[in-house]
Write a protein that holds these residues in place. Structure first.
Motif, PDB file in Angstrom:
ATOM      1  N   LEU A   1       3.719   1.398   1.337  1.00 21.91           N
ATOM      2  CA  LEU A   1       2.982   0.618   0.351  1.00 21.91           C
ATOM      3  C   LEU A   1       3.795   0.486  -0.928  1.00 21.91           C
ATOM      4  CD1 LEU A   1       0.342  -0.793  -0.411  1.00 21.91           C
ATOM      5  CD2 LEU A   1      -0.486   1.409  -1.257  1.00 21.91           C
ATOM      6  N   ASN A   2       4.032  -0.751  -1.324  1.00 22.73           N
ATOM      7  CA  ASN A   2       4.728  -1.035  -2.575  1.00 22.73           C
ATOM      8  C   ASN A   2       3.674  -1.228  -3.663  1.00 22.73           C
ATOM      9  OD1 ASN A   2       6.292  -1.914  -4.688  1.00 22.73           O
ATOM     10  ND2 ASN A   2       7.560  -3.264  -3.425  1.00 22.73           N
ATOM     11  N   LEU A   3       3.392  -0.141  -4.395  1.00 23.59           N
ATOM     12  CA  LEU A   3       2.313  -0.176  -5.380  1.00 23.59           C
ATOM     13  C   LEU A   3       2.572  -1.193  -6.484  1.00 23.59           C
ATOM     14  CD1 LEU A   3      -0.355   1.019  -6.271  1.00 23.59           C
ATOM     15  CD2 LEU A   3       0.909   2.786  -7.515  1.00 23.59           C
TER      16      LEU A   3
ATOM     17  N   LYS B   1       4.296  -3.958  -6.333  1.00 21.85           N
ATOM     18  CA  LYS B   1       4.090  -5.308  -5.806  1.00 21.85           C
ATOM     19  C   LYS B   1       2.610  -5.616  -5.665  1.00 21.85           C
ATOM     20  CE  LYS B   1       5.292  -8.241  -1.861  1.00 21.85           C
ATOM     21  NZ  LYS B   1       5.995  -8.297  -0.565  1.00 21.85           N
ATOM     22  N   GLU B   2       1.853  -4.623  -5.174  1.00 19.77           N
ATOM     23  CA  GLU B   2       0.418  -4.834  -5.017  1.00 19.77           C
ATOM     24  C   GLU B   2      -0.248  -5.077  -6.362  1.00 19.77           C
ATOM     25  OE1 GLU B   2      -1.132  -5.098  -2.200  1.00 19.77           O
ATOM     26  OE2 GLU B   2       0.595  -4.633  -0.938  1.00 19.77           O
TER      27      GLU B   2
ATOM     28  N   LEU C   1      -2.256  -8.376  -7.563  1.00 15.45           N
ATOM     29  CA  LEU C   1      -3.624  -8.261  -8.070  1.00 15.45           C
ATOM     30  C   LEU C   1      -3.748  -8.910  -9.447  1.00 15.45           C
ATOM     31  CD1 LEU C   1      -6.476  -7.138  -7.806  1.00 15.45           C
ATOM     32  CD2 LEU C   1      -5.654  -4.980  -8.764  1.00 15.45           C
TER      33      LEU C   1
END
Length: 330
Positions: free
Chosen positions: A159-161, A163-164, A168
């Motif tokens: 998970l690329n936090l 990027k997320e 968002l």
């Protein structure tokens, strides 16, 4: 695959059948794309389809589903199918597969190049051992095959936090922008409608009261004009609670008083419930005749002569008083 080198070119299906399981391997250019394994449950007492036909139906259905998933098309009729069965008598199954899929089917003996100590054909379980041995002894022929790739692969990418969070934030900004734009458009539309209503109200005021030149607040001025008209109407309109107004009372009394009965009206008092008349007549009979005429008016509930009829001493006229009650609205 060592027994049939043509499998290294193009796409093909390898079907491996044991007593209880069916394994389907989908090959393309010497690489295994996907391997599926599922149990086989055949009804031996089925009068309609034989066991071979039941297996062929299952193989055909699952092969079509997997082929569409991999390639997005139906299986071409020239696609090669390699059948590895547990016994040598697989001709009926081969024919059933070809009839169901319309694809050439080749029966493969995986132990053709395996030297056996006895003449008996080994069971299906030895195929796993043979495959593992080939990976070590003949890696040049098995370089494109890795049955453990699916197990070693990470099914969930890291998970690329950052990027997320960026995605968002972009979504929130887009939603906010669209919402604000919608609110501004709605506000602009409401302002335009409000201006249109104000113009229509002003035009209606000018058509209704053309003599009014000073227009400040058309709605308030119209309300004041209506209140003034209502007050004027209340003077001549129907009395509260009754079905008759003052003008109607005068009209009814006038039409009910013919000249021949010689009635002289001296005083009249109109209230919300009744009218009191003071009059004179030349005879005692005229007041009673007038009473009967007034009783015929539908808006009058009762018509009574109050007290005694008295004659004036200085003249021949008689004085009397009549009380009329109004009929109430139903």
């Amino acid at each position: 695959m060592l027994n049939h080198p043509e499998i290294k070119i193009g796409a093909a299906i390898i079907a491996h059948l044991t007593e209880s399981h069916l394994t389907l391997a989908f090959i393309q250019n010497n690489s295994v794309l996907i391997v599926r394994n599922f149990p086989i449950a055949c009804a031996y007492d089925n009068d309609t389809d034989s066991v071979e036909q039941q297996i062929a139906n299952v193989l055909s259905r699952e092969a079509k589903i997997t082929w569409r998933k991999l390639f997005g098309t139906e299986i071409e009729q020239g696609t090669r199918i390699y059948l590895v069965a547990g016994d040598d008598n697989s001709t009926d199954l081969k024919d059933a597969i070809e009839e169901s899929l319309h694809c050439p089917t080749t029966i493969v003996n995986p132990f053709a190049r395996v030297l056996l100590k006895n003449l008996r054909r080994p069971g299906a379980n030895i195929s796993v051992a043979e495959g593992l041995a080939l990976r070590t002894l003949a890696p040049e022929h098995t370089a494109g095959i890795d049955f453990l790739e699916a197990d070693n692969a990470n099914p969930k990418p890291a998970l690329n936090l950052k990027k997320e969070l960026v995605i968002l934030a972009i979504l929130i900004a887009a939603i906010t922008t669209v919402s604000l734009a919608g609110l501004f458009m709605r506000l602009s539309n409401l302002e335009a409608k409000y201006a249109e209503v104000k113009n229509e109200l002003r035009e209606s005021f000018q058509r209704t009261l053309p003599e009014e030149k000073n227009i400040v607040n058309p709605l308030a001025q119209l309300e004041q004009k209506l209140e003034s008209l209502q007050q004027d109407y209340a003077i001549f309109g129907p009395i509260s609670g009754s079905a008759i107004g003052p003008l109607d009372v005068l009209y009814a009394i006038t039409t009910s008083t013919p000249p021949e009965i010689n009635i002289g009206l001296k005083d009249m008092l109109i209230t919300t419930e009744s009218v009191r008349l003071t009059a004179t007549a030349k005879s005692f009979e005229s007041p009673y005749s007038w009473q009967r005429r007034l009783q015929g008016v539908p808006q009058f509930s009762t018509v009574d002569i109050l007290g005694d009829i008295q004659r004036e001493p200085e003249s021949e006229l008689v004085n009397f008083t009549v009380l009329i009650s109004f009929a109430m609205k139903e």
